[in-house]
Enzyme design. Structure first.
Site, PDB file in Angstrom:
ATOM      1  N   PRO A   1      -2.853 -11.859  10.800  1.00 50.66           N
ATOM      2  CA  PRO A   1      -3.234 -11.580  12.197  1.00 50.66           C
ATOM      3  C   PRO A   1      -3.450 -10.079  12.386  1.00 50.66           C
ATOM      4  O   PRO A   1      -2.777  -9.276  11.736  1.00 50.66           O
ATOM      5  CB  PRO A   1      -2.021 -12.056  13.001  1.00 50.66           C
ATOM      6  CG  PRO A   1      -0.897 -12.121  12.040  1.00 50.66           C
ATOM      7  CD  PRO A   1      -1.480 -12.352  10.679  1.00 50.66           C
ATOM      8  N   ASP A   2      -4.385  -9.705  13.238  1.00 51.67           N
ATOM      9  CA  ASP A   2      -4.581  -8.282  13.554  1.00 51.67           C
ATOM     10  C   ASP A   2      -3.663  -7.942  14.738  1.00 51.67           C
ATOM     11  O   ASP A   2      -3.898  -8.382  15.869  1.00 51.67           O
ATOM     12  CB  ASP A   2      -6.048  -7.998  13.895  1.00 51.67           C
ATOM     13  CG  ASP A   2      -6.298  -6.507  13.983  1.00 51.67           C
ATOM     14  OD1 ASP A   2      -5.546  -5.816  14.713  1.00 51.67           O
ATOM     15  OD2 ASP A   2      -7.217  -6.004  13.299  1.00 51.67           O
ATOM     16  N   ILE A   3      -2.618  -7.189  14.451  1.00 51.92           N
ATOM     17  CA  ILE A   3      -1.581  -6.919  15.456  1.00 51.92           C
ATOM     18  C   ILE A   3      -2.150  -6.108  16.624  1.00 51.92           C
ATOM     19  O   ILE A   3      -1.981  -6.458  17.793  1.00 51.92           O
ATOM     20  CB  ILE A   3      -0.393  -6.176  14.808  1.00 51.92           C
ATOM     21  CG1 ILE A   3       0.182  -7.014  13.652  1.00 51.92           C
ATOM     22  CG2 ILE A   3       0.678  -5.857  15.838  1.00 51.92           C
ATOM     23  CD1 ILE A   3       1.174  -6.282  12.767  1.00 51.92           C
TER      24      ILE A   3
ATOM     25  N   LYS B   1     -11.772  -3.436  18.389  1.00 46.94           N
ATOM     26  CA  LYS B   1     -10.405  -3.856  18.731  1.00 46.94           C
ATOM     27  C   LYS B   1     -10.124  -3.690  20.221  1.00 46.94           C
ATOM     28  O   LYS B   1      -9.032  -4.016  20.682  1.00 46.94           O
ATOM     29  CB  LYS B   1      -9.384  -3.078  17.892  1.00 46.94           C
ATOM     30  CG  LYS B   1      -9.548  -3.381  16.382  1.00 46.94           C
ATOM     31  CD  LYS B   1      -8.421  -2.805  15.561  1.00 46.94           C
ATOM     32  CE  LYS B   1      -8.696  -2.910  14.072  1.00 46.94           C
ATOM     33  NZ  LYS B   1      -7.632  -3.555  13.315  1.00 46.94           N
TER      34      LYS B   1
ATOM     35  N   ASP C   1      -4.384  -6.455   5.545  1.00 49.79           N
ATOM     36  CA  ASP C   1      -5.341  -7.354   6.209  1.00 49.79           C
ATOM     37  C   ASP C   1      -5.225  -8.772   5.662  1.00 49.79           C
ATOM     38  O   ASP C   1      -5.527  -9.731   6.352  1.00 49.79           O
ATOM     39  CB  ASP C   1      -6.767  -6.832   6.013  1.00 49.79           C
ATOM     40  CG  ASP C   1      -7.011  -5.567   6.827  1.00 49.79           C
ATOM     41  OD1 ASP C   1      -6.562  -5.537   7.983  1.00 49.79           O
ATOM     42  OD2 ASP C   1      -7.617  -4.617   6.288  1.00 49.79           O
TER      43      ASP C   1
ATOM     44  N   ASN D   1       0.852  -1.197   0.000  1.00 50.37           N
ATOM     45  CA  ASN D   1       0.000   0.000   0.000  1.00 50.37           C
ATOM     46  C   ASN D   1       0.884   1.242   0.000  1.00 50.37           C
ATOM     47  O   ASN D   1       2.112   1.130   0.010  1.00 50.37           O
ATOM     48  CB  ASN D   1      -0.969  -0.014   1.181  1.00 50.37           C
ATOM     49  CG  ASN D   1      -0.239  -0.009   2.513  1.00 50.37           C
ATOM     50  OD1 ASN D   1       0.440   0.957   2.848  1.00 50.37           O
ATOM     51  ND2 ASN D   1      -0.328  -1.112   3.260  1.00 50.37           N
TER      52      ASN D   1
ATOM     53  N   LYS E   1       9.032 -16.600 -10.488  1.00 52.70           N
ATOM     54  CA  LYS E   1       8.200 -15.526 -11.039  1.00 52.70           C
ATOM     55  C   LYS E   1       7.012 -16.125 -11.810  1.00 52.70           C
ATOM     56  O   LYS E   1       7.198 -17.056 -12.607  1.00 52.70           O
ATOM     57  CB  LYS E   1       9.064 -14.683 -11.977  1.00 52.70           C
ATOM     58  CG  LYS E   1       8.372 -13.454 -12.471  1.00 52.70           C
ATOM     59  CD  LYS E   1       9.291 -12.657 -13.372  1.00 52.70           C
ATOM     60  CE  LYS E   1       8.480 -11.615 -14.109  1.00 52.70           C
ATOM     61  NZ  LYS E   1       9.147 -11.128 -15.292  1.00 52.70           N
TER      62      LYS E   1
END
Ligand code: PMT
Length: 404
Positions: free
Chosen positions: A311-313, A347, A285, A216, A295
């Site tokens: 995993p959601d840190i 969260k 995510d 991103n 490749k």
């Protein structure tokens, strides 16, 4: 005042006297420069037998001063100007002879003269043989200097150059630079002194094959600015950074990672004893189910990639039994307030900083705006540089932290 951020003390006069530990003063000068100080080295004539002035000159970028009667310098920055210039004087190493003459108020070297003329605080890092250190004359001189308000850092106990073992070694350069940092923060009242913080910053890259990844547009600027602001307030700061092209903020311990799972592992490895966790990284995510060894070749057919959840840190840190104060970020393109508040609850974190992201907003740019929510309140931080914004966010975190 210089570029030492909130240290607010930037001009350090480093006095180097005659002792074998003088060679360590070169490393000390490098660490002080790294901390953001301007460093002017003043050597006693004897110190030049142990280390060459060019060493210091190359590190600090300033000519070393050592002559008391120096027509060239007296015509420009004379010894009194130099004494006025200094905001802090650190003598490292300080020999028994230097200490004795300082106590006696002598002024036969430039360094002694400066110490008499200076208004700034003086710290002394003694370095000598253990029997010399234990000698009542040296102890008397040291106590006398302490009574006059000078600070004595060290000496350390350990192996000595002469083969003896005991008290008398100069404190290591890292320890001395840390003492100066602590001094700066205690004299300026840093709001995170004694706190340990962990910040994540930047993107994560999730590899598809050896040359492609899903990533991103996070540049890491926001997270790095937060780490710098925390460090400037005296926090012991660990920064876990995704792949970004930024200088490490001064005073921070940086750990580089690439993927979300690596970031998760690094956070979990360092989370113990952390007081505040700030998740500013734009963590992917999802990741490709597998990374191909070679490749991917173009074919005629369409291609589908299966993504699996990372995993959601932030959520994992907030779920720890002994959890730190948790601050998350919410990057949204719509419904900023609603989505941010939902993330705060889902969260189970203490605070969330929401930013609108999109073209020229949030990601990459040098400026940003934040809408910060916590359980009992909210605050709008208007558009400004990420470094100013980071300071304001850190202040908000400090206010909430000190309420608990
Ligand atoms: O890096 P810059 O170019 O300066 O840009 C700054 C920024 C826009 C990246 C930053 O301000 C920001 O918003 N960071 C969070 C981006 C994000 O991933 O937001 P999110 O809404 O998807 O995630 C919510 C929170 O959960 C974040 O704190 C994130 O770090 C955390 N998270 C998300 C997913 C995951 N697997 N683990 C997480 O910890």
């Amino acid at each position: 005042m210089g570029n030492s951020g909130n240290l607010r003390l930037s001009r350090v006069l480093l006095g180097v006297t005659a002792g074998i530990a003088a060679y360590k003063a070169a490393e000390l000068s490098r660490l002080l420069i790294k901390q953001g100080h301007q460093v002017q080295v003043v050597m006693t004539p004897g110190a030049k037998n142990f280390v060459h002035e060019l060493t210091f000159q190359s590190i600090t970028g300033s000519q070393v001063r050592h002559m008391l009667f120096d027509p060239a310098h007296e015509a420009a920055m004379g010894h009194i100007e130099l004494a006025r210039w200094a905001e802090f004087v650190l003598i490292a190493p300080a020999s028994a002879d230097f200490i004795a003459k300082l106590y006696a108020g002598m002024a036969d070297t430039l360094l002694h003269t400066l110490c008499l003329a200076v208004q700034a605080p003086i710290a002394i890092a003694p370095a000598m043989n253990r029997n010399m250190w234990a000698n009542p004359a040296v102890q008397h001189n040291i106590m006398g200097l302490q009574q006059r308000g000078m600070t004595i850092w060290g000496p350390a106990v350990g192996d000595q150059a002469c083969g003896d073992v005991g008290p008398g070694r100069m404190l290591e350069p890292l320890e001395l630079s840390q003492r100066l940092k602590d001094y700066c923060h205690s004299s300026t009242g840093g709001s995170f002194i004694g706190r340990k913080v962990l910040v994540t910053a930047g993107p994560t890259y999730e590899p598809l094959d050896p040359v492609r990844f899903i990533g991103n547009r996070s540049s890491g600027k926001m997270g790095f600015a937060i780490a710098q602001a925390l460090s400037d307030e005296g926090a012991d700061t660990v920064l876990i950074a995704g792949p970004v092209n930024l200088m490490t903020p001064q005073g921070c311990q940086r750990i580089n990672v690439q993927t979300a799972r690596q970031m998760y592992d690094a956070v979990m490895e360092h989370i113990q004893d952390i007081d505040v966790f700030i998740g500013c990284a734009a963590v992917a995510d999802y990741r490709p189910e597998m990374m191909l060894a070679n490749k991917i070749k173009k074919g005629d057919a369409e291609m589908q990639i299966t993504l699996v959840k990372n995993p959601d840190i932030l959520q994992s840190v907030a779920a720890l039994p002994k959890r730190p104060f948790c601050v998350g970020f919410a990057a949204e393109t719509e419904n900023l307030e609603e989505y941010a508040k939902a993330k705060l609850r889902a969260k189970n974190i203490d605070m969330i900083a929401a930013n609108q992201v999109g073209e020229d907003q949030g990601f990459e740019s040098d400026e940003n705006a934040l809408l910060v929510f916590w359980l009992e309140g909210e605050k709008q931080l208007s558009k400004q540089t990420k470094s100013t914004l980071a300071k304001q966010l850190v202040e908000l975190v400090s206010e909430q932290l000190n309420k608990d």
